[in-house]
Design a protein around this motif. Structure first.
Motif, PDB file in Angstrom:
ATOM      1  N   LYS A 103       0.833  -1.203   0.000  1.00 12.28           N
ATOM      2  CA  LYS A 103       0.000   0.000   0.000  1.00 12.28           C
ATOM      3  C   LYS A 103       0.871   1.258   0.000  1.00 12.28           C
ATOM      4  O   LYS A 103       0.458   2.287  -0.531  1.00 12.28           O
ATOM      5  CB  LYS A 103      -0.961  -0.018   1.186  1.00 12.28           C
ATOM      6  CG  LYS A 103      -2.083  -1.077   1.011  1.00 12.28           C
ATOM      7  CD  LYS A 103      -3.197  -0.888   2.008  1.00 12.28           C
ATOM      8  CE  LYS A 103      -4.144  -2.066   2.074  1.00 12.28           C
ATOM      9  NZ  LYS A 103      -5.164  -2.080   1.042  1.00 12.28           N
ATOM     10  N   ALA A 118      -6.883   9.313  -0.998  1.00 10.74           N
ATOM     11  CA  ALA A 118      -6.827   9.895   0.340  1.00 10.74           C
ATOM     12  C   ALA A 118      -5.399  10.351   0.663  1.00 10.74           C
ATOM     13  O   ALA A 118      -4.437   9.628   0.387  1.00 10.74           O
ATOM     14  CB  ALA A 118      -7.278   8.854   1.361  1.00 10.74           C
ATOM     15  N   LYS A 148      -3.617   1.544   7.801  1.00 10.64           N
ATOM     16  CA  LYS A 148      -3.538   0.406   6.880  1.00 10.64           C
ATOM     17  C   LYS A 148      -2.175  -0.258   6.926  1.00 10.64           C
ATOM     18  O   LYS A 148      -1.149   0.428   6.823  1.00 10.64           O
ATOM     19  CB  LYS A 148      -3.758   0.878   5.435  1.00 10.64           C
ATOM     20  CG  LYS A 148      -5.124   1.454   5.184  1.00 10.64           C
ATOM     21  CD  LYS A 148      -5.333   1.726   3.703  1.00 10.64           C
ATOM     22  CE  LYS A 148      -6.776   2.122   3.462  1.00 10.64           C
ATOM     23  NZ  LYS A 148      -7.071   2.310   2.033  1.00 10.64           N
ATOM     24  N   VAL A 158      -6.989  -3.189   7.555  1.00 10.16           N
ATOM     25  CA  VAL A 158      -7.503  -1.813   7.534  1.00 10.16           C
ATOM     26  C   VAL A 158      -8.286  -1.533   8.808  1.00 10.16           C
ATOM     27  O   VAL A 158      -9.185  -2.290   9.173  1.00 10.16           O
ATOM     28  CB  VAL A 158      -8.395  -1.586   6.294  1.00 10.16           C
ATOM     29  CG1 VAL A 158      -9.048  -0.214   6.322  1.00 10.16           C
ATOM     30  CG2 VAL A 158      -7.577  -1.753   5.017  1.00 10.16           C
ATOM     31  N   ILE A 160     -10.436   1.528  10.777  1.00 12.20           N
ATOM     32  CA  ILE A 160     -11.023   2.877  10.791  1.00 12.20           C
ATOM     33  C   ILE A 160     -11.018   3.317  12.251  1.00 12.20           C
ATOM     34  O   ILE A 160     -11.659   2.687  13.088  1.00 12.20           O
ATOM     35  CB  ILE A 160     -12.470   2.842  10.235  1.00 12.20           C
ATOM     36  CG1 ILE A 160     -12.511   2.022   8.955  1.00 12.20           C
ATOM     37  CG2 ILE A 160     -13.059   4.252  10.127  1.00 12.20           C
ATOM     38  CD1 ILE A 160     -12.692   2.668   7.661  1.00 12.20           C
ATOM     39  N   GLU A 190      -4.284   7.270   6.773  1.00 14.98           N
ATOM     40  CA  GLU A 190      -4.949   8.014   5.707  1.00 14.98           C
ATOM     41  C   GLU A 190      -6.079   8.860   6.236  1.00 14.98           C
ATOM     42  O   GLU A 190      -6.738   8.503   7.219  1.00 14.98           O
ATOM     43  CB  GLU A 190      -5.625   7.043   4.732  1.00 14.98           C
ATOM     44  CG  GLU A 190      -4.721   6.421   3.749  1.00 14.98           C
ATOM     45  CD  GLU A 190      -5.515   5.652   2.687  1.00 14.98           C
ATOM     46  OE1 GLU A 190      -4.849   5.050   1.854  1.00 14.98           O
ATOM     47  OE2 GLU A 190      -6.765   5.665   2.681  1.00 14.98           O
ATOM     48  N   GLU A 191      -6.364   9.883   5.485  1.00 13.01           N
ATOM     49  CA  GLU A 191      -7.587  10.674   5.672  1.00 13.01           C
ATOM     50  C   GLU A 191      -8.786   9.748   5.407  1.00 13.01           C
ATOM     51  O   GLU A 191      -8.731   8.894   4.519  1.00 13.01           O
ATOM     52  CB  GLU A 191      -7.514  11.816   4.654  1.00 13.01           C
ATOM     53  CG  GLU A 191      -8.794  12.321   4.140  1.00 13.01           C
ATOM     54  CD  GLU A 191      -8.670  12.956   2.739  1.00 13.01           C
ATOM     55  OE1 GLU A 191      -9.523  13.781   2.453  1.00 13.01           O
ATOM     56  OE2 GLU A 191      -7.761  12.627   1.960  1.00 13.01           O
ATOM     57  N   MET A 278     -13.900   5.499  -3.887  1.00  8.53           N
ATOM     58  CA  MET A 278     -14.889   6.198  -3.070  1.00  8.53           C
ATOM     59  C   MET A 278     -15.391   7.361  -3.929  1.00  8.53           C
ATOM     60  O   MET A 278     -14.583   8.155  -4.422  1.00  8.53           O
ATOM     61  CB  MET A 278     -14.238   6.715  -1.782  1.00  8.53           C
ATOM     62  CG  MET A 278     -15.230   7.237  -0.774  1.00  8.53           C
ATOM     63  SD  MET A 278     -16.209   5.910  -0.027  1.00  8.53           S
ATOM     64  CE  MET A 278     -15.055   5.231   1.159  1.00  8.53           C
ATOM     65  N   GLU A 288      -8.275   1.783  -2.934  1.00  2.00           N
ATOM     66  CA  GLU A 288      -7.179   0.829  -3.123  1.00  2.00           C
ATOM     67  C   GLU A 288      -7.250   0.290  -4.537  1.00  2.00           C
ATOM     68  O   GLU A 288      -8.283   0.365  -5.199  1.00  2.00           O
ATOM     69  CB  GLU A 288      -7.325  -0.347  -2.146  1.00  2.00           C
ATOM     70  CG  GLU A 288      -8.639  -1.082  -2.348  1.00  2.00           C
ATOM     71  CD  GLU A 288      -8.679  -2.492  -1.776  1.00  2.00           C
ATOM     72  OE1 GLU A 288      -7.650  -2.978  -1.290  1.00  2.00           O
ATOM     73  OE2 GLU A 288      -9.749  -3.110  -1.861  1.00  2.00           O
TER      74      GLU A 288
HETATM   75  P1  AMP Z   1      -9.248  -1.901   1.688  1.00  4.34           P
HETATM   76  O1  AMP Z   1      -8.814  -3.238   2.236  1.00  4.34           O
HETATM   77  O2  AMP Z   1      -8.162  -0.934   1.429  1.00  4.34           O
HETATM   78  O3  AMP Z   1     -10.236  -2.071   0.537  1.00  4.34           O
HETATM   79  O4  AMP Z   1     -10.161  -1.265   2.818  1.00  4.34           O
HETATM   80  C1  AMP Z   1     -11.268  -1.941   3.336  1.00  4.34           C
HETATM   81  C2  AMP Z   1     -12.423  -0.997   3.483  1.00  4.34           C
HETATM   82  O5  AMP Z   1     -12.086   0.049   4.390  1.00  4.34           O
HETATM   83  C3  AMP Z   1     -12.783  -0.268   2.195  1.00  4.34           C
HETATM   84  O6  AMP Z   1     -13.639  -1.004   1.373  1.00  4.34           O
HETATM   85  C4  AMP Z   1     -13.451   0.977   2.725  1.00  4.34           C
HETATM   86  O7  AMP Z   1     -14.795   0.703   3.077  1.00  4.34           O
HETATM   87  C5  AMP Z   1     -12.689   1.249   3.970  1.00  4.34           C
HETATM   88  N1  AMP Z   1     -11.643   2.269   3.727  1.00  4.34           N
HETATM   89  C6  AMP Z   1     -10.355   2.050   3.415  1.00  4.34           C
HETATM   90  N2  AMP Z   1      -9.683   3.209   3.266  1.00  4.34           N
HETATM   91  C7  AMP Z   1     -10.578   4.191   3.491  1.00  4.34           C
HETATM   92  C8  AMP Z   1     -10.504   5.626   3.502  1.00  4.34           C
HETATM   93  N3  AMP Z   1      -9.353   6.277   3.287  1.00  4.34           N
HETATM   94  N4  AMP Z   1     -11.633   6.306   3.785  1.00  4.34           N
HETATM   95  C9  AMP Z   1     -12.794   5.669   4.034  1.00  4.34           C
HETATM   96  N5  AMP Z   1     -12.919   4.335   4.054  1.00  4.34           N
HETATM   97  C10 AMP Z   1     -11.832   3.596   3.782  1.00  4.34           C
END
Ligand code: AMP
Ligand code: GLY
Length: 426
Positions: A103, A118, A148, A158, A160, A190-191, A278, A288
């Motif tokens: 990442k 982000a 992340k 990941v 939040i 990340e933001e 997003m 991602e």
């Molecule tokens: P990922 O494994 O990177 O797809 O992240 C898993 C889930 O976390 C994503 O499908 C989003 O719902 C949430 N997510 C990841 N990064 C962000 C971000 N910067 N802002 C908001 N939601 C995020």
């Protein structure tokens, strides 16, 4: 063509199903496959992480195209092994697969290419990361933030984080306790982006790009997006908000510059590039990238494809996406719901006999993931996500009604599914 699909999930069952409809196909193999692929392909007991064994087998059996499903062999370099031996293969090299596998690397690439994503800071030292979180809270900075893990984490990397305490906890889990091993040695913070999520697949030969139909995925275990993250509990295609204008903007501002940046970096990407996006008030931004078909989106996207997937994949592998016509899509919508084992994504029982598949309406598609044939020939569960049921309809809502009318006919001990897949399209 003689085709080998590597992997064992519902994604690979769907790929096999799509290839089996191609007039170009003569023989289809799946390694190692599952209880569903066994019905349309010959399952071959190969370990996807044993690249030399896979390449030996493909060479000995005169395979014309090997298609790699999962990210682990791609990140590990299975395509490099095939390519070095001159074996035709669909998927990115290890260098190009870093877009999913690291990442930090991906974020730097997107920043260089000016692709909207982000804002992020990166750390490989826990003390520095913890100090950042403390400063953020002291300065009144915005929460949530998203922590992340750098490396592959099968959806578990990941976090939040809604306040400083949660941020510190995520940093400790990843960087000190190393629950994900080396994958968490470095992190991004990340933001948090507000908006609605979209999955968009692009076929690319490293230069040219062809978009597939858009889809929405549901990652949380329970209705209303509650509960832990999973590999995906359902999906539908197409979402109403994915207008032609939005898709054109994503192609122009996100996919093309990313593919060009990968090529400029010396790691051109050939295969399926999956943009997790997003759709924010300021426009689409990258959450991602993945280096492979998504699961369960593949199960709802490929049934809408009216063109020959094998022809498209072969053209990608040959670096000649310019030689095939753009894909044609059915106007019908699809809705797919995952039938999971009780307890998933936590611990769950295996070996539960599955019944009711013979009770489904004829046009319902069933893609298997965690299923196997027991010694007595009965179909039993062998994984957390057992099946994806997919229905067509004039609209997502029509498809959704049909999938739920059928899913209740399936039985195994502990079976459960989300009830709200596609409901937001009403
Ligand atoms: P990922 O494994 O990177 O797809 O992240 C898993 C889930 O976390 C994503 O499908 C989003 O719902 C949430 N997510 C990841 N990064 C962000 C971000 N910067 N802002 C908001 N939601 C995020
Ligand atoms: N549907 C999410 C993924 O395939 O990563």
């Amino acid at each position: 063509m003689r085709v080998l699909v590597i992997g064992s999930g519902a994604r690979e069952h769907t790929l096999c199903w799509a290839f089996s409809r191609s007039p170009k196909l003569s023989q289809l193999y799946c390694a190692p496959g599952n209880g569903g692929t066994a019905a349309i392909a010959e399952n071959i007991p190969l370990d996807p992480m044993d690249f030399a064994a896979c390449a030996d087998w493909a060479e000995r059996h005169a395979i014309d195209l090997t298609v790699i499903g999962p990210e682990d062999p791609l990140s590990g370099g299975i395509v490099d092994v095939f390519a070095a031996r001159g074996l035709p293969v669909f998927g990115p090299t290890a260098a190009a697969a870093r877009i999913e596998g690291s990442k930090l690397w991906a974020k730097a690439l997107l920043e260089r290419a000016g692709v909207p994503t982000a804002a992020a800071v990166r750390f490989s030292d826990h003390e520095a990361a913890a100090a950042w979180a403390e400063r953020r809270a002291a300065d009144g900075g915005a929460f949530p933030v998203v922590v992340k893990a750098d490396g592959l984490a099968a959806g578990k990397g990941v976090f939040i984080c809604h306040n400083q305490r949660e941020t510190q906890h995520a940093l400790e889990v990843l960087m000190l306790e190393r629950t994900l091993g080396a994958a968490g040695a470095s992190v991004l913070i990340e933001e948090f982006m507000e908006g609605v999520e979209l999955s968009l697949f692009a076929l690319t030969d490293g230069e040219r790009v062809v978009l597939l139909a858009p889809a929405c995925d549901y990652k949380r275990a329970y209705d209303r997006d509650e509960g832990p993250n999973t590999g995906g509990m359902g999906a539908y295609s197409p979402p109403k908000f994915a207008t032609p204008e939005l898709l054109a903007a994503i192609e122009r501002d996100i996919l093309r510059p990313t593919i060009a940046a990968l090529a400029a970096d010396g790691s051109p990407f050939r295969g399926l590039l999956y943009a997790g996006l997003m759709i924010t008030a300021e426009g689409p931004k990258v959450v991602e990238f993945n280096c492979r078909f998504g699961d369960p989106e593949t199960q709802v996207v490929l049934p809408r494809l009216q063109s020959d997937l094998l022809e498209l994949c072969a053209a990608v592998a040959a670096g000649r996406l310019d030689t095939v016509a753009p894909p044609v899509w059915s106007a019908e919508a699809t809705c797919g719901v995952v039938v999971a084992s009780g307890g998933y994504p936590g611990p769950y029982a295996k070996g539960k006999p599955i019944s009711g598949l013979d009770m489904l309406d004829e046009d319902i598609l069933v893609f298997h993931a965690g299923t196997a044939r027991a010694a007595d020939g009965r179909l039993v569960t062998s994984g957390g996500r057992a099946l994806t049921l997919v229905a067509h309809g004039a609209s997502v809502i029509a498809a959704r009604e049909r999938v739920y009318a059928n899913i209740a006919r399936i039985h195994f001990e502990g079976a459960r599914w989300r009830r709200d897949i596609g409901a937001r399209e009403a």
